[in-house]
Design a protein around this motif. Structure first.
Motif, PDB file in Angstrom:
ATOM      1  N   ASN A 122       0.814  -1.203   0.000  1.00  0.00           N
ATOM      2  CA  ASN A 122       0.000   0.000   0.000  1.00  0.00           C
ATOM      3  C   ASN A 122       0.858   1.268   0.000  1.00  0.00           C
ATOM      4  O   ASN A 122       2.033   1.247   0.414  1.00  0.00           O
ATOM      5  CB  ASN A 122      -0.922  -0.001   1.227  1.00  0.00           C
ATOM      6  CG  ASN A 122      -2.169   0.834   1.026  1.00  0.00           C
ATOM      7  OD1 ASN A 122      -2.422   1.349  -0.064  1.00  0.00           O
ATOM      8  ND2 ASN A 122      -2.966   0.953   2.067  1.00  0.00           N
ATOM      9  N   LEU A 123       0.263   2.353  -0.452  1.00  0.00           N
ATOM     10  CA  LEU A 123       0.864   3.680  -0.362  1.00  0.00           C
ATOM     11  C   LEU A 123       0.047   4.523   0.608  1.00  0.00           C
ATOM     12  O   LEU A 123      -1.182   4.393   0.665  1.00  0.00           O
ATOM     13  CB  LEU A 123       0.864   4.369  -1.729  1.00  0.00           C
ATOM     14  CG  LEU A 123       1.873   3.885  -2.768  1.00  0.00           C
ATOM     15  CD1 LEU A 123       1.540   4.481  -4.134  1.00  0.00           C
ATOM     16  CD2 LEU A 123       3.301   4.243  -2.369  1.00  0.00           C
ATOM     17  N   PRO A 124       0.706   5.403   1.379  1.00  0.00           N
ATOM     18  CA  PRO A 124      -0.074   6.301   2.237  1.00  0.00           C
ATOM     19  C   PRO A 124      -0.894   7.266   1.389  1.00  0.00           C
ATOM     20  O   PRO A 124      -0.590   7.520   0.221  1.00  0.00           O
ATOM     21  CB  PRO A 124       1.005   7.029   3.043  1.00  0.00           C
ATOM     22  CG  PRO A 124       2.259   6.883   2.268  1.00  0.00           C
ATOM     23  CD  PRO A 124       2.149   5.599   1.507  1.00  0.00           C
ATOM     24  N   ALA A 125      -1.941   7.814   1.980  1.00  0.00           N
ATOM     25  CA  ALA A 125      -2.856   8.706   1.260  1.00  0.00           C
ATOM     26  C   ALA A 125      -2.106   9.830   0.548  1.00  0.00           C
ATOM     27  O   ALA A 125      -2.454  10.199  -0.581  1.00  0.00           O
ATOM     28  CB  ALA A 125      -3.887   9.273   2.232  1.00  0.00           C
ATOM     29  N   LYS A 126      -1.075  10.365   1.185  1.00  0.00           N
ATOM     30  CA  LYS A 126      -0.356  11.508   0.615  1.00  0.00           C
ATOM     31  C   LYS A 126       0.357  11.167  -0.686  1.00  0.00           C
ATOM     32  O   LYS A 126       0.735  12.066  -1.450  1.00  0.00           O
ATOM     33  CB  LYS A 126       0.658  12.037   1.637  1.00  0.00           C
ATOM     34  CG  LYS A 126       1.762  11.040   1.975  1.00  0.00           C
ATOM     35  CD  LYS A 126       2.746  11.585   2.988  1.00  0.00           C
ATOM     36  CE  LYS A 126       3.862  10.579   3.269  1.00  0.00           C
ATOM     37  NZ  LYS A 126       4.877  11.096   4.199  1.00  0.00           N
ATOM     38  N   ASN A 127       0.569   9.865  -0.955  1.00  0.00           N
ATOM     39  CA  ASN A 127       1.321   9.457  -2.141  1.00  0.00           C
ATOM     40  C   ASN A 127       0.492   8.709  -3.183  1.00  0.00           C
ATOM     41  O   ASN A 127       1.012   8.320  -4.225  1.00  0.00           O
ATOM     42  CB  ASN A 127       2.502   8.579  -1.753  1.00  0.00           C
ATOM     43  CG  ASN A 127       3.484   9.273  -0.844  1.00  0.00           C
ATOM     44  OD1 ASN A 127       3.799   8.790   0.231  1.00  0.00           O
ATOM     45  ND2 ASN A 127       3.971  10.434  -1.266  1.00  0.00           N
ATOM     46  N   LYS A 128      -0.794   8.506  -2.920  1.00  0.00           N
ATOM     47  CA  LYS A 128      -1.595   7.673  -3.814  1.00  0.00           C
ATOM     48  C   LYS A 128      -1.771   8.278  -5.202  1.00  0.00           C
ATOM     49  O   LYS A 128      -1.996   7.547  -6.177  1.00  0.00           O
ATOM     50  CB  LYS A 128      -2.951   7.360  -3.186  1.00  0.00           C
ATOM     51  CG  LYS A 128      -2.875   6.270  -2.116  1.00  0.00           C
ATOM     52  CD  LYS A 128      -4.242   5.880  -1.617  1.00  0.00           C
ATOM     53  CE  LYS A 128      -4.180   4.745  -0.605  1.00  0.00           C
ATOM     54  NZ  LYS A 128      -3.768   3.456  -1.208  1.00  0.00           N
ATOM     55  N   ASP A 175       8.058   5.611   4.886  1.00  0.00           N
ATOM     56  CA  ASP A 175       6.693   5.380   5.391  1.00  0.00           C
ATOM     57  C   ASP A 175       6.425   3.906   5.686  1.00  0.00           C
ATOM     58  O   ASP A 175       6.305   3.524   6.849  1.00  0.00           O
ATOM     59  CB  ASP A 175       5.634   5.931   4.425  1.00  0.00           C
ATOM     60  CG  ASP A 175       5.785   7.425   4.193  1.00  0.00           C
ATOM     61  OD1 ASP A 175       5.820   8.163   5.180  1.00  0.00           O
ATOM     62  OD2 ASP A 175       5.887   7.846   3.021  1.00  0.00           O
ATOM     63  N   THR A 176       6.318   3.050   4.663  1.00  0.00           N
ATOM     64  CA  THR A 176       6.024   1.637   4.910  1.00  0.00           C
ATOM     65  C   THR A 176       7.273   0.847   5.291  1.00  0.00           C
ATOM     66  O   THR A 176       7.159  -0.245   5.861  1.00  0.00           O
ATOM     67  CB  THR A 176       5.379   0.996   3.677  1.00  0.00           C
ATOM     68  OG1 THR A 176       6.206   1.241   2.524  1.00  0.00           O
ATOM     69  CG2 THR A 176       3.991   1.573   3.436  1.00  0.00           C
ATOM     70  N   GLU A 177       8.450   1.340   4.991  1.00  0.00           N
ATOM     71  CA  GLU A 177       9.727   0.726   5.366  1.00  0.00           C
ATOM     72  C   GLU A 177       9.752  -0.785   5.112  1.00  0.00           C
ATOM     73  O   GLU A 177      10.049  -1.577   6.020  1.00  0.00           O
ATOM     74  CB  GLU A 177      10.031   1.012   6.843  1.00  0.00           C
ATOM     75  CG  GLU A 177      10.105   2.492   7.174  1.00  0.00           C
ATOM     76  CD  GLU A 177      10.255   2.761   8.658  1.00  0.00           C
ATOM     77  OE1 GLU A 177      10.480   1.785   9.418  1.00  0.00           O
ATOM     78  OE2 GLU A 177      10.146   3.929   9.071  1.00  0.00           O
ATOM     79  N   PRO A 178       9.438  -1.218   3.906  1.00  0.00           N
ATOM     80  CA  PRO A 178       9.347  -2.661   3.662  1.00  0.00           C
ATOM     81  C   PRO A 178      10.688  -3.375   3.764  1.00  0.00           C
ATOM     82  O   PRO A 178      11.721  -2.867   3.338  1.00  0.00           O
ATOM     83  CB  PRO A 178       8.803  -2.744   2.233  1.00  0.00           C
ATOM     84  CG  PRO A 178       9.262  -1.465   1.584  1.00  0.00           C
ATOM     85  CD  PRO A 178       9.188  -0.433   2.675  1.00  0.00           C
ATOM     86  N   GLN A 179      10.641  -4.556   4.352  1.00  0.00           N
ATOM     87  CA  GLN A 179      11.761  -5.491   4.333  1.00  0.00           C
ATOM     88  C   GLN A 179      11.280  -6.740   3.604  1.00  0.00           C
ATOM     89  O   GLN A 179      10.268  -7.337   3.990  1.00  0.00           O
ATOM     90  CB  GLN A 179      12.204  -5.850   5.751  1.00  0.00           C
ATOM     91  CG  GLN A 179      12.847  -4.686   6.508  1.00  0.00           C
ATOM     92  CD  GLN A 179      13.178  -5.089   7.924  1.00  0.00           C
ATOM     93  OE1 GLN A 179      12.398  -4.853   8.841  1.00  0.00           O
ATOM     94  NE2 GLN A 179      14.333  -5.693   8.132  1.00  0.00           N
ATOM     95  N   LEU A 180      11.986  -7.107   2.568  1.00  0.00           N
ATOM     96  CA  LEU A 180      11.589  -8.242   1.754  1.00  0.00           C
ATOM     97  C   LEU A 180      12.818  -9.084   1.466  1.00  0.00           C
ATOM     98  O   LEU A 180      13.737  -8.642   0.789  1.00  0.00           O
ATOM     99  CB  LEU A 180      10.953  -7.757   0.447  1.00  0.00           C
ATOM    100  CG  LEU A 180      10.565  -8.808  -0.577  1.00  0.00           C
ATOM    101  CD1 LEU A 180       9.636  -9.851   0.035  1.00  0.00           C
ATOM    102  CD2 LEU A 180       9.896  -8.151  -1.783  1.00  0.00           C
ATOM    103  N   PHE A 181      12.825 -10.321   2.022  1.00  0.00           N
ATOM    104  CA  PHE A 181      13.971 -11.218   1.888  1.00  0.00           C
ATOM    105  C   PHE A 181      13.503 -12.597   1.440  1.00  0.00           C
ATOM    106  O   PHE A 181      12.429 -13.055   1.812  1.00  0.00           O
ATOM    107  CB  PHE A 181      14.714 -11.396   3.232  1.00  0.00           C
ATOM    108  CG  PHE A 181      14.953 -10.145   4.020  1.00  0.00           C
ATOM    109  CD1 PHE A 181      15.375  -8.974   3.405  1.00  0.00           C
ATOM    110  CD2 PHE A 181      14.765 -10.136   5.402  1.00  0.00           C
ATOM    111  CE1 PHE A 181      15.609  -7.822   4.150  1.00  0.00           C
ATOM    112  CE2 PHE A 181      14.999  -8.999   6.154  1.00  0.00           C
ATOM    113  CZ  PHE A 181      15.423  -7.835   5.533  1.00  0.00           C
ATOM    114  N   ASP A 182      14.347 -13.256   0.668  1.00  0.00           N
ATOM    115  CA  ASP A 182      14.209 -14.677   0.373  1.00  0.00           C
ATOM    116  C   ASP A 182      15.298 -15.365   1.183  1.00  0.00           C
ATOM    117  O   ASP A 182      16.490 -15.185   0.913  1.00  0.00           O
ATOM    118  CB  ASP A 182      14.380 -14.906  -1.127  1.00  0.00           C
ATOM    119  CG  ASP A 182      14.384 -16.382  -1.523  1.00  0.00           C
ATOM    120  OD1 ASP A 182      14.297 -17.249  -0.637  1.00  0.00           O
ATOM    121  OD2 ASP A 182      14.501 -16.655  -2.733  1.00  0.00           O
TER     122      ASP A 182
END
Length: 281
Positions: A122-128, A175-182
Motif C-alpha cells: 500500500n501507499l499512504p494517502a499523501k502518495n496515492k 513510510d512503509t519501510e518494507p523489508q523483503l527477503f528470500d
C-alpha cells in the motif's frame, strides 16, 4: 525478553487471475488491515504452459505498489509510460502505480516452469496520486549474501541485520519501510533478524519447515506475527522462507479490484477517470 508470537497460520486458496493464470492467493481481499501495509500476496508456480501462457493482458492499477519476484521463468512488462522490461529468473519488478498505470505482464516462454511471487504494498494517502514509476532489477542488482551460520539471503528491500552483518537491499521505501527477503536456512540453523518494534512481520514457508517462537510452520503455510519483540527462526531439516515486514500505515483501506484508495469516493473517481480516458493523466 519479549519474543514475537505467531498470531495466525493460514494456507492459500487456489484461484486464477489475468487471462486465466493459475495461482495461489496467500492473502488478499478480506480484512487487509491484518497485513497492513501489505495488501496481497500471490504465489504462482507451474511447469504446465496451459496454466500460465495467457498471462496478464493490459490492466490498470491505482493507489499502491506491485512487487514481482521471479524464481523461474521470463515475463515481459509493457506499460502506458513506454516502459518495456524483461523479468527473468532471480529478478524483481517494482512498480509504483500511484496515480495510475496501465500495464501488461506476458510470459516469454512456451514451455518450462514459471514460478514466483507477486505482492501488493500500500501507499499512504499523501502518495496515492503521485507520479507512477517502474523499475526492473536483474539478479545481479539484488544483493545475495551468505551469513556466518550458512543462511543464504536474497535482500530485495529494506535492510537485513543479523549475525553481525548488515546488508541493504536493492529498494528502500519511506513510510512503509518494507523489508523483503528470500531466506534459505540449511538444516540445523537459526536466524535472529533484527526487526523494529511496530513492524508487521509475515512469513511464508515455500520449502521445508520452520520453527518460529516454538511453533512449527510446514511447507505452504503463512504466519502473521505479533508486532513487538525479538524474532528467532530455526529449522531442523532446512527451510526456504519469504520474509515480509513493513510499518503499518493505519489508514482506511478501500479496494475495488485493481484500485486501492482511502474512500469509496476515491474509488468512484478512479472508475470515472478510467472510463473518461484520463486515468493516467
Amino acid at each position: 525478553m519479549t519474543t514475537r508470537e505467531v498470531l495466525s497460520v493460514s494456507t492459500g486458496r487456489a484461484t486464477s487471475d489475468g487471462a486465466g493464470v493459475s495461482l495461489t492467493r496467500l492473502f488478499g481481499g478480506a480484512a487487509p488491515e491484518r497485513f497492513d501495509p501489505f495488501l496481497m500476496l500471490d504465489e504462482f508456480g507451474s511447469d504446465n504452459p496451459d496454466e500460465y501462457i495467457t498471462g496478464f493482458p493490459a490492466h490498470p492499477h491505482r493507489g499502491f505498489e506491485t512487487i514481482t519476484y521471479m524464481l523461474e521463468g521470463r515475463m515481459r512488462h509493457e506499460d502506458h509510460l513506454g516502459n518495456v522490461g524483461l523479468l527473468e529468473s532471480g529478478g524483481v519488478q517494482w512498480m509504483t502505480a500511484a496515480r495510475g498505470v496501465i500495464h501488461s505482464e506476458m510470459p516469454q516462454q512456451e514451455h518450462g516452469a514459471m514460478r514466483g511471487f507477486q505482492m501488493w504494498l500500500n501507499l499512504p494517502a499523501k502518495n496515492k496520486l503521485d507520479e507512477p514509476s517502474y523499475r526492473d532489477f536483474s539478479p545481479a542488482e539484488i544483493p545475495r549474501i551468505t551469513l556466518p551460520s550458512g543462511v543464504e539471503a536474497v535482500v530485495i528491500a529494506g535492510q537485513l541485520c543479523a549475525e553481525g552483518v548488515t546488508q541493504a537491499g536493492a529498494v528502500q521505501r519511506p513510510d512503509t519501510e518494507p523489508q523483503l527477503f528470500d531466506l534459505c536456512l540449511p538444516a540445523g540453523t537459526r536466524l535472529r533478524p533484527q526487526v523494529s518494534d511496530g513492524q508487521r512481520v509475515i512469513l511464508y514457508v515455500f520449502d521445508g519447515e520452520l520453527m518460529v517462537g516454538g511453533q512449527r510452520l510446514a511447507k505452504n503455510q503463512l504466519a502473521r506475527l505479533s508486532d513487538q519483540g525479538e524474532l528467532e527462526l530455526s529449522t531442523s531439516s532446512g527451510a526456504r522462507v519469504l520474509f515480509l515486514a513493513g510499518r503499518p500505515i493505519n489508514e482506511p483501506i478501500v479496494q475495488y479490484g485493481p484500485f486501492v484508495m482511502n474512500s469509496r469516493e476515491e474509488i468512484e473517481q478512479a472508475l470515472r477517470d478510467l472510463r473518461d480516458g484520463v486515468f493516467t493523466h
